[in-house]
Structure formats: structure tokens, C-alpha cells
Design a protein around this motif. Structure first.
Motif, short mmCIF file in Angstrom:
data_model
loop_
_atom_site.label_atom_id
_atom_site.label_comp_id
_atom_site.label_asym_id
_atom_site.label_seq_id
_atom_site.Cartn_x
_atom_site.Cartn_y
_atom_site.Cartn_z
N HIS A 118 -40.01 66.43 106.64
CA HIS A 118 -40.18 66.46 108.09
C HIS A 118 -40.41 65.05 108.63
O HIS A 118 -41.23 64.30 108.11
CB HIS A 118 -41.33 67.38 108.49
CG HIS A 118 -40.90 68.79 108.69
ND1 HIS A 118 -40.40 69.25 109.87
CD2 HIS A 118 -40.87 69.85 107.84
CE1 HIS A 118 -40.09 70.53 109.77
NE2 HIS A 118 -40.37 70.91 108.53
N HIS A 123 -40.57 68.93 114.47
CA HIS A 123 -39.27 69.44 114.92
C HIS A 123 -38.73 68.66 116.11
O HIS A 123 -37.52 68.61 116.33
CB HIS A 123 -39.39 70.92 115.26
CG HIS A 123 -39.73 71.79 114.07
ND1 HIS A 123 -38.85 71.95 113.02
CD2 HIS A 123 -40.85 72.49 113.75
CE1 HIS A 123 -39.40 72.75 112.11
NE2 HIS A 123 -40.62 73.07 112.53
N GLU A 126 -37.00 65.88 114.64
CA GLU A 126 -35.84 66.44 113.93
C GLU A 126 -34.64 66.57 114.87
O GLU A 126 -33.49 66.28 114.49
CB GLU A 126 -36.22 67.80 113.35
CG GLU A 126 -35.29 68.33 112.30
CD GLU A 126 -35.85 69.57 111.63
OE1 GLU A 126 -35.33 69.94 110.57
OE2 GLU A 126 -36.81 70.18 112.16
N ALA A 130 -31.15 64.60 114.38
CA ALA A 130 -29.93 65.38 114.20
C ALA A 130 -28.82 64.87 115.10
O ALA A 130 -27.64 64.81 114.70
CB ALA A 130 -30.21 66.86 114.47
N PHE A 139 -29.01 66.02 110.47
CA PHE A 139 -30.37 65.91 109.93
C PHE A 139 -31.01 67.28 109.95
O PHE A 139 -30.90 68.03 110.93
CB PHE A 139 -31.23 64.94 110.73
CG PHE A 139 -32.60 64.75 110.14
CD1 PHE A 139 -32.83 63.78 109.18
CD2 PHE A 139 -33.66 65.57 110.53
CE1 PHE A 139 -34.09 63.63 108.60
CE2 PHE A 139 -34.91 65.42 109.96
CZ PHE A 139 -35.13 64.44 109.00
N GLU A 140 -31.70 67.62 108.88
CA GLU A 140 -32.45 68.87 108.78
C GLU A 140 -33.63 68.59 107.86
O GLU A 140 -33.47 68.00 106.79
CB GLU A 140 -31.57 69.98 108.21
CG GLU A 140 -31.87 71.37 108.77
CD GLU A 140 -33.15 71.97 108.21
OE1 GLU A 140 -33.73 72.85 108.86
OE2 GLU A 140 -33.57 71.56 107.11
N GLY A 141 -34.83 68.98 108.28
CA GLY A 141 -36.02 68.64 107.52
C GLY A 141 -35.99 69.15 106.09
O GLY A 141 -36.50 68.50 105.17
N GLN A 144 -33.68 67.07 104.07
CA GLN A 144 -34.34 65.79 103.84
C GLN A 144 -35.37 65.92 102.72
O GLN A 144 -35.56 64.97 101.94
CB GLN A 144 -35.00 65.29 105.12
CG GLN A 144 -35.46 63.85 105.08
CD GLN A 144 -34.31 62.85 105.04
OE1 GLN A 144 -33.18 63.18 105.44
NE2 GLN A 144 -34.57 61.64 104.61
N ALA A 423 -37.27 58.89 108.98
CA ALA A 423 -37.86 60.16 108.53
C ALA A 423 -39.08 59.94 107.66
O ALA A 423 -39.96 60.80 107.59
CB ALA A 423 -36.82 60.98 107.78
#
Length: 440
Positions: A118, A123, A126, A130, A139-141, A144, A423
Motif C-alpha cells: 500500500h 487507497h 493508490e 494507478a 498500480f494495485e496495492g 505491489q 509506493a
């Protein structure tokens, strides 16, 4: 687990627990000897995540309520961070997994690792990343997190294609990486909703993903990942409401108001409940909780109310976990349940109760006007930081990411390195770096 008595539970011993897991499950992407005989492979995995810098950084990433909000100098309630949430999720998951026959260290490792990817501001960050990474894989936690476990967190190296050292991250076992994979598919490959923004692997991490998923059914979580996923839902639904009450954002009496209830049900139906869930079902779920003798009907910060609130949290966790344990056992019997031999069964009543709790925190905490303004400011920070770091790279990057940027073969790969750098930042580090790059 909190909320029930596990004193009579017979946990598997250090040798018995190896039974359901074989050499394939305990294999590592890069084979390595065990430095300390007597430890299980999954105990080593757990230790690697616990000692990782990525886990420590979660202490600087907000969960829902900003640190310092609510309480006094004497009774400051110290709301959850991503780190404390992960620790609480791990406690829930370890005991639920053990009760169902999973290796408890394996499930705990997955729970500790599930939020590692994260970005700053959760979010909210995020969403911005993205957009920035749209042309290099998004991008997606959760994707990642896998990238961090298998590439970014420096622990083990192997020889790369050109003979230079290449990081394989923490080099966890196949079973641990699979258990930490909440969304086992790449972008656009959701098994039932291709347009879903949720995915668990970037394109350039597919080699290790294919390795860890060898023999797994397409798009299906392993049993340990299902336990982790439900433990995550349980922990954050319960504790986000607890933090909201302690910070003064949630008034229990508001849940008796028709207007407030209608807004909670709209939010739950749109974001958290299974598709097609109606307001009447959600009202029944909320009313079941309100009818419990331990449900908090007031909160003034007194020691008595703090204790009552803590007991309510324990009762909710026990309610949700025991319901899942009982329903799963009813379907699968008393065998030890691991990997792809079973499905976790959560009764719809508890899923809806959990969804309502999430919506309560969403409506009363995340949708507050002050929170909305702060979220807008955070999006600006991440967006401008991405632009500035891209313009100043490689000099503006930290040494680890500077080297990766210089070694990247193309613009797409270089943009991914910038995303990785951002990130990795805590909320405070992102704010401070943005200030240095945009002020003065």
C-alpha cells in the motif's frame, strides 16, 4: 482469537504441522540452505516478513483515522496504522487458520504481508498512482505487495541474465507467496469481472507469479489466502468502527436514525455487500448487531466505555470467526484444511454484518468534509511528487531506486521504478519529499 475461548484448542506441533504441506509448497524461487535446523520453512517466512523494512514502514501509513485525532494527552487512543492493522489481522488469521488445520505461521505470514504494497495515503494514493502508471501496467496495492516480496525488499540475490546480481526479494516459499496473493490474476483477467481494478501481479512480475501458482486452479485463492482475506475484512471492519468511535466521528445513536441508516445501507450495497443485496437485508444485519447486549450504545471516552468498546470488538471478532469456522467445518468435516483442498465458508449473515460495519466507517469517517479536503490535498501531493521525481530522475531517487532506474531498459520500466519509489514512502516521507521538491 479475541472474543472466544481457545484454551482447549490443540495446536499442531512443529513436526505434525508439516503433514499437509510437501516439498512443492515449501520450495523457494531460489533454493537456499536452512541456516538454523529445527525451524520450519514457514517459521522462516514469518521471521523474514517481521524483520522487513517494508513492514516497519507500515507504522507511518494511516489506516482510517489520522494519528493524533481524538483523545486527550492522557487518554489518547492512538488510532490504528497499517502496521497495527496488519498485526491484528495476523492474530485473527493465525488462530482461525490453526483451528481449521492450516499451518499458523503460514497464515500469519500472509496476514503480515497483505498490506505491504500500500502506498502513502492508502487507497487515495493508490488511485493517483494507478493513473500515473496507466501506460506501464497500472498500480494495485496487492500487486505491489507481491512485487515487494519478490523483488524490491532486499534479502536474497541471484545471478541475473547478464551476470549481475538480481534481487529475489525475501525469497519466501511458494505456499507463503500464494497465501499472500489476494487477487491471483494479472490486470484485466479477473475471472468474473474483467473490468475490475483489482489484480495481484504486474506484467513484468509474471515469471515468479507463474512459478508460485504452479498447479493452482486459475483465479482461485488457496485456502490460506481465503483465511487471510476474511481475517483482513474482520479486523478492519471492527477496528475502523472502534477508531471512529474513539475519535468522536461516530455516534452510536446515529444508527437509530432513518436517514443515517439509509445512507449506510446505500454505501454498503454500492461498495461492500454482495451484488444484489437489498436495504432490507442490510437493515436486518445492522439490527442483529444493535440487539446484542455488548453493542456500544454510547461512548464518552471514560475507562468504563473504553472497556465496553474493547469487549464489543472482541465479541464481533469471535462472532465472525466462529461463524466461518463452523460453516467451513459443516461443509468439509474435521480434516485439516490446506491449500486447494477446501473453500472457506462464511455465512451470508456475517458477510452482511461485516459489510454494514465497513459502511458505517465509510459514511461517518471517510466521507467527512474535513477528510474529503485532506484526501484532495493528498492526491495533489502524490500527483506532483510523481511528476517531479520523473523529471529529476535518476538524481532525485533514493540510491536503491536510482540504480534500478539506470538499469531499466526503456521508459516504461523507468516509470515503474518511479512508482516503486513513491509506493515505498510513508505518509510523512511523501509529504516531506513533496515539500522539498516543490517549495523554495
Amino acid at each position: 482469537m479475541e472474543g472466544d475461548d481457545r484454551s482447549a484448542l490443540a495446536y499442531p506441533g512443529p513436526y505434525e504441522r508439516w503433514g499437509p504441506y510437501g516439498d512443492t509448497d515449501m520450495a523457494r524461487y531460489v533454493p537456499e540452505p536452512d541456516k538454523r535446523p529445527g525451524r520450519t520453512a514457514f517459521q522462516r517466512d514469518r521471521a523474514r516478513v517481521l524483520h522487513s523494512a517494508a513492514l516497519r514502514r507500515l507504522a507511518g501509513k494511516t489506516q482510517v483515522v489520522d494519528p493524533g485525532v481524538g483523545g486527550t494527552a492522557v487518554t489518547d487512543t492512538s488510532p490504528r496504522t497499517r502496521l497495527t492493522h496488519s498485526l491484528e489481522c495476523a492474530q485473527v488469521g493465525r488462530e482461525l487458520g490453526a483451528a481449521l488445520g492450516c499451518d499458523p505461521d503460514l497464515v500469519e505470514t500472509a496476514c503480515l504481508a497483505h498490506d505491504l504494497g500500500h502506498p502513502p495515503f492508502g487507497h487515495n494514493g493508490e488511485v493517483v498512482l494507478a493513473e500515473f502508471a496507466a501506460d506501464c501496467g497500472g498500480f494495485e496495492g496487492n500487486a505491489q505487495s507481491l512485487r515487494l516480496l519478490t523483488r524490491i525488499e532486499p534479502k536474497r540475490f541471484t545471478d541475473g541474465p547478464d551476470g549481475t546480481p538480481a534481487s529475489v526479494g525475501l525469497n519466501l516459499t511458494r505456499a507463503a507467496l500464494d497465501a499472500a496473493t489476494k487477487y491471483p490474476w494479472p490486470r484485466g483477467a479477473h475471472p468474473t469481472a474483467p473490468a475490475s481494478p483489482k489484480f495481484g501481479v504486474y506484467e513484468d512480475d509474471l515469471p515468479v507469479f507463474r512459478w508460485l501458482r504452479e498447479g493452482a486452479p486459475d483465479g482461485r485463492q488457496c485456502f490460506e489466502a481465503q483465511v487471510m482475506d476474511w481475517s483482513d475484512d474482520v479486523a478492519y471492519s471492527v477496528h475502523d468502527v472502534e477508531d471512529g468511535l474513539q475519535a468522536g466521528h461516530i455516534d452510536p445513536r446515529a444508527l437509530l436514525s432513518a436517514d443515517e441508516r439509509a445512507e449506510v445501507f446505500r454505501c454498503a450495497a454500492a461498495r461492500y455487500a454482495p451484488p444484489g443485496t437489498g436495504a432490507a437485508e442490510l437493515a436486518e444485519a445492522l439490527d442483529r448487531l444493535l440487539a446484542q447486549p455488548w453493542w456500544p450504545r454510547r461512548y464518552d471516552g471514560s475507562a468504563l466505555d473504553q472497556a465496553r468498546l474493547k469487549d464489543a470488538g472482541s465479541q464481533l471478532i469471535g462472532r465472525f470467526c466462529l461463524a466461518a469456522e463452523g460453516a467451513t467445518r459443516a461443509r468439509h468435516g474435521s480434516a485439516r484444511l490446506t491449500r486447494y483442498a477446501a473453500e472457506l465458508v462464511v455465512p451470508v449473515e456475517q458477510r452482511l454484518e461485516c459489510a454494514v460495519l465497513k459502511a458505517v466507517a465509510d459514511c461517518f469517517v471517510m466521507q467527512r468534509a474535513a477528510h474529503a479536503r485532506r484526501r484532495a490535498e493528498q492526491r495533489v501531493v502524490i500527483g506532483e511528487l510523481a511528476s517531479e521525481l520523473s523529471a529529476r530522475a535518476p538524481e532525485g531517487l533514493d540510491p536503491q531506486f536510482r540504480a534500478l532506474f539506470l538499469a531499466a531498459p526503456d521508459d516504461r520500466s523507468r516509470r515503474r521504478v518511479v512508482v516503486d519509489q513513491i509506493a515505498s514512502l510513508t505518509d510523512a516521507a511523501a509529504t516531506a519529499l513533496h515539500r522539498r521538491m516543490t517549495v523554495g
